[in-house]
Scaffold this active site. Structure first.
Site, PDB file in Angstrom:
ATOM      1  N   LYS A  36      -9.774 -10.369   6.230  1.00 61.77           N
ATOM      2  CA  LYS A  36     -10.987 -10.816   5.534  1.00 61.77           C
ATOM      3  C   LYS A  36     -10.655 -11.840   4.455  1.00 61.77           C
ATOM      4  O   LYS A  36     -11.520 -12.566   3.986  1.00 61.77           O
ATOM      5  CB  LYS A  36     -11.753  -9.627   4.952  1.00 61.77           C
ATOM      6  CG  LYS A  36     -10.950  -8.675   4.103  1.00 61.77           C
ATOM      7  CD  LYS A  36     -11.734  -7.383   3.853  1.00 61.77           C
ATOM      8  CE  LYS A  36     -10.791  -6.228   3.577  1.00 61.77           C
ATOM      9  NZ  LYS A  36     -11.393  -4.916   3.633  1.00 61.77           N
ATOM     10  N   LYS A  79       1.796  -9.806  -0.534  1.00 60.45           N
ATOM     11  CA  LYS A  79       0.779  -9.878  -1.585  1.00 60.45           C
ATOM     12  C   LYS A  79       1.309 -10.548  -2.833  1.00 60.45           C
ATOM     13  O   LYS A  79       0.592 -11.274  -3.509  1.00 60.45           O
ATOM     14  CB  LYS A  79       0.228  -8.488  -1.909  1.00 60.45           C
ATOM     15  CG  LYS A  79      -0.736  -7.976  -0.864  1.00 60.45           C
ATOM     16  CD  LYS A  79      -1.602  -6.857  -1.402  1.00 60.45           C
ATOM     17  CE  LYS A  79      -2.681  -6.486  -0.379  1.00 60.45           C
ATOM     18  NZ  LYS A  79      -3.457  -5.331  -0.776  1.00 60.45           N
ATOM     19  N   LYS A 114      -2.411 -11.697  11.802  1.00 57.17           N
ATOM     20  CA  LYS A 114      -3.407 -10.608  11.794  1.00 57.17           C
ATOM     21  C   LYS A 114      -4.772 -11.118  11.328  1.00 57.17           C
ATOM     22  O   LYS A 114      -4.826 -11.958  10.426  1.00 57.17           O
ATOM     23  CB  LYS A 114      -2.895  -9.530  10.833  1.00 57.17           C
ATOM     24  CG  LYS A 114      -3.739  -8.300  10.729  1.00 57.17           C
ATOM     25  CD  LYS A 114      -3.302  -7.430   9.558  1.00 57.17           C
ATOM     26  CE  LYS A 114      -3.892  -7.901   8.252  1.00 57.17           C
ATOM     27  NZ  LYS A 114      -3.931  -6.920   7.174  1.00 57.17           N
TER      28      LYS A 114
HETATM   29  P1  TYM Z   1      -7.362  -2.094   4.345  1.00 58.08           P
HETATM   30  O1  TYM Z   1      -8.562  -1.903   3.478  1.00 58.08           O
HETATM   31  O2  TYM Z   1      -6.601  -3.357   4.244  1.00 58.08           O
HETATM   32  O3  TYM Z   1      -7.768  -1.920   5.860  1.00 58.08           O
HETATM   33  C1  TYM Z   1      -8.482  -0.787   6.337  1.00 58.08           C
HETATM   34  C2  TYM Z   1      -7.971  -0.403   7.707  1.00 58.08           C
HETATM   35  O4  TYM Z   1      -8.164  -1.490   8.618  1.00 58.08           O
HETATM   36  C3  TYM Z   1      -6.942  -1.770   9.297  1.00 58.08           C
HETATM   37  N1  TYM Z   1      -6.892  -3.194   9.626  1.00 58.08           N
HETATM   38  C4  TYM Z   1      -6.658  -3.686  10.859  1.00 58.08           C
HETATM   39  N2  TYM Z   1      -6.422  -3.070  12.024  1.00 58.08           N
HETATM   40  C5  TYM Z   1      -6.237  -3.857  13.110  1.00 58.08           C
HETATM   41  N3  TYM Z   1      -6.268  -5.210  13.077  1.00 58.08           N
HETATM   42  C6  TYM Z   1      -6.495  -5.870  11.921  1.00 58.08           C
HETATM   43  N4  TYM Z   1      -6.541  -7.186  11.904  1.00 58.08           N
HETATM   44  C7  TYM Z   1      -6.707  -5.097  10.737  1.00 58.08           C
HETATM   45  N5  TYM Z   1      -6.958  -5.418   9.446  1.00 58.08           N
HETATM   46  C8  TYM Z   1      -7.065  -4.231   8.776  1.00 58.08           C
HETATM   47  C9  TYM Z   1      -5.857  -1.354   8.304  1.00 58.08           C
HETATM   48  O5  TYM Z   1      -4.639  -1.113   8.953  1.00 58.08           O
HETATM   49  C10 TYM Z   1      -6.464  -0.114   7.704  1.00 58.08           C
HETATM   50  O6  TYM Z   1      -6.203   1.007   8.509  1.00 58.08           O
HETATM   51  N6  TYM Z   1      -3.977   0.642   1.892  1.00 58.08           N
HETATM   52  C11 TYM Z   1      -5.042   0.705   2.878  1.00 58.08           C
HETATM   53  C12 TYM Z   1      -6.160   1.636   2.472  1.00 58.08           C
HETATM   54  C13 TYM Z   1      -5.700   3.003   2.130  1.00 58.08           C
HETATM   55  C14 TYM Z   1      -5.267   4.007   3.048  1.00 58.08           C
HETATM   56  C15 TYM Z   1      -4.941   5.137   2.253  1.00 58.08           C
HETATM   57  C16 TYM Z   1      -5.133   4.038   4.432  1.00 58.08           C
HETATM   58  C17 TYM Z   1      -5.611   3.529   0.882  1.00 58.08           C
HETATM   59  N7  TYM Z   1      -5.160   4.815   0.950  1.00 58.08           N
HETATM   60  C18 TYM Z   1      -4.447   6.312   2.836  1.00 58.08           C
HETATM   61  C19 TYM Z   1      -4.656   5.224   5.023  1.00 58.08           C
HETATM   62  C20 TYM Z   1      -4.320   6.330   4.210  1.00 58.08           C
HETATM   63  C21 TYM Z   1      -5.614  -0.691   3.040  1.00 58.08           C
HETATM   64  O7  TYM Z   1      -5.475  -1.534   2.189  1.00 58.08           O
HETATM   65  O8  TYM Z   1      -6.380  -0.863   4.162  1.00 58.08           O
END
Ligand code: TYM
Length: 331
Positions: free
Chosen positions: A199, A114, A196
């Site tokens: 979005k 990032k 990966k």
């Molecule tokens: P975020 O918003 O980037 O993504 C949400 C969830 O989607 C999963 N994900 C994927 N899984 C498989 N293949 C992909 N291409 C893919 N892209 C995204 C992510 O692994 C995630 O599970 N920091 C976290 C949000 C968060 C969180 C938490 C998660 C905040 N607090 C506490 C678990 C526990 C995030 O940015 O996810």
């Protein structure tokens, strides 16, 4: 306390959700509802680590909530809330910051990525973001955290912080574990299948949004990058086909071997069309449900207000315990 295991997870309300978010995380959020005590959150506090337009962010929070419900989060079974409504997240984050090391935070690959892509705004919260994520998890005594593979390192860090804290103060925090499905934990980009699916990909053909129309879904799958072998099986060097097999497998509940058999002698054109069609049909009811929910603002408000009530109850109790342990005088 109920002996059901506890679950916490979150998603950032930044723009659309992709099928990566869906198959990697939200599908498990939904399937875990019957067996576990689940808390799910819209992680708006995490989102501001990258510059946001406030009007857009507010809309995105509501649409993320509507989309989570449309995907099958049932408020009779799970609790869903907006992170910034529970101030204990920020408070516990501060306490845990004193138990998190600069070195371990520096090793987080997401921070490295990032900050590489965001050179004009490498802010402190981008760096301490995994501590906030740890606070999210530990506040709700979560045993399991359903996430995609990209979050694995953050969950490892959360475990280490919890173990370190417990080592000093006794058995306070539940030690959380990441929960992932083999195959769906990392849905890859359709245009560059060693990356990966994301979005934020500048190439629109790299990802599919959960709310995309049938034509667009089929077109993107047809265009997806594969190898030139022309035989459908899961194998080395076949990242594009492997990815489509995993998506198809998740929708149809079939093994990789079943899929190989189903498409024996059929070639990629046939396979891609089938994947596109079943995916579009699978997502259609979600889109229909979302379209009705997003216009029902009072229902959404009721959901997040009820969610906050439950969440606050758990979070207040945990934080009180932690404040006492570290030596703060009770309010
Ligand atoms: P975020 O918003 O980037 O993504 C949400 C969830 O989607 C999963 N994900 C994927 N899984 C498989 N293949 C992909 N291409 C893919 N892209 C995204 C992510 O692994 C995630 O599970 N920091 C976290 C949000 C968060 C969180 C938490 C998660 C905040 N607090 C506490 C678990 C526990 C995030 O940015 O996810």
């Amino acid at each position: 306390m109920d002996d059901k295991k506890r679950v916490l997870s979150g998603i950032q309300p930044t723009g659309i959700f992709t099928i990566g978010n869906y198959f990697g995380a939200i599908k498990n959020w939904v399937s875990m509802q019957d067996e576990y005590l689940c808390n799910y959150m819209i992680a708006d506090m995490h989102s501001i680590t990258v510059k946001q337009d406030p009007v857009v962010l507010k809309n995105n929070v509501l649409s993320s909530l509507a989309l989570s419900l449309a995907c099958g989060i049932d408020i009779k079974k799970s609790n869903i809330f907006i992170q910034s409504h529970i101030s204990e997240h920020a408070e516990l984050c501060w306490v845990l910051s004193s138990f998190s090391q600069f070195g371990e935070l520096s090793r987080m690959t997401q921070f490295k990525d990032k900050s590489e892509n965001n050179k004009e705004n490498i802010n402190a919260a981008l760096f301490t973001y995994p501590i906030l994520q740890t606070a999210d998890i530990l506040l709700y005594n979560a045993n399991l955290v359903p996430v995609g593979a990209d979050q694995k390192q953050h969950i490892e860090l959360s475990r280490n912080i919890a173990i370190r804290f417990n080592g000093i103060y006794g058995d306070i925090f539940t030690i959380p574990e990441a929960f992932m499905n083999i195959g769906q934990a990392k849905i890859m980009s359709l245009s560059d299948p060693i990356k990966k699916m994301s979005k934020s990909d500048k190439n629109q053909n790299g990802f599919i949004g959960i709310l995309e129309e049938k034509d667009s879904i089929i077109k993107k799958i047809k265009k997806s990058v594969t190898d030139s072998e022309g035989i459908v099986y899961f194998g080395e060097g076949k990242d594009g086909i492997n990815n489509l097999i995993d998506i198809y497998s998740s929708i149809m509940d079939k093994t990789r071997e079943d899929i190989q058999q189903e498409f024996e002698g059929k070639g990629y054109g046939n396979f891609k069309l089938k994947v596109g069609e079943v995916l579009a049909d699978y997502l259609e009811p979600i889109r229909i449900k979302y379209n009705s929910l997003i216009n029902d603002r009072s229902y959404l408000e009721e959901c997040y207000k009820t969610g906050a009530l439950y969440a606050r109850k758990i979070a207040t109790e945990t934080l009180k315990k932690i404040y006492d342990k570290v030596g703060f005088i009770g309010r």
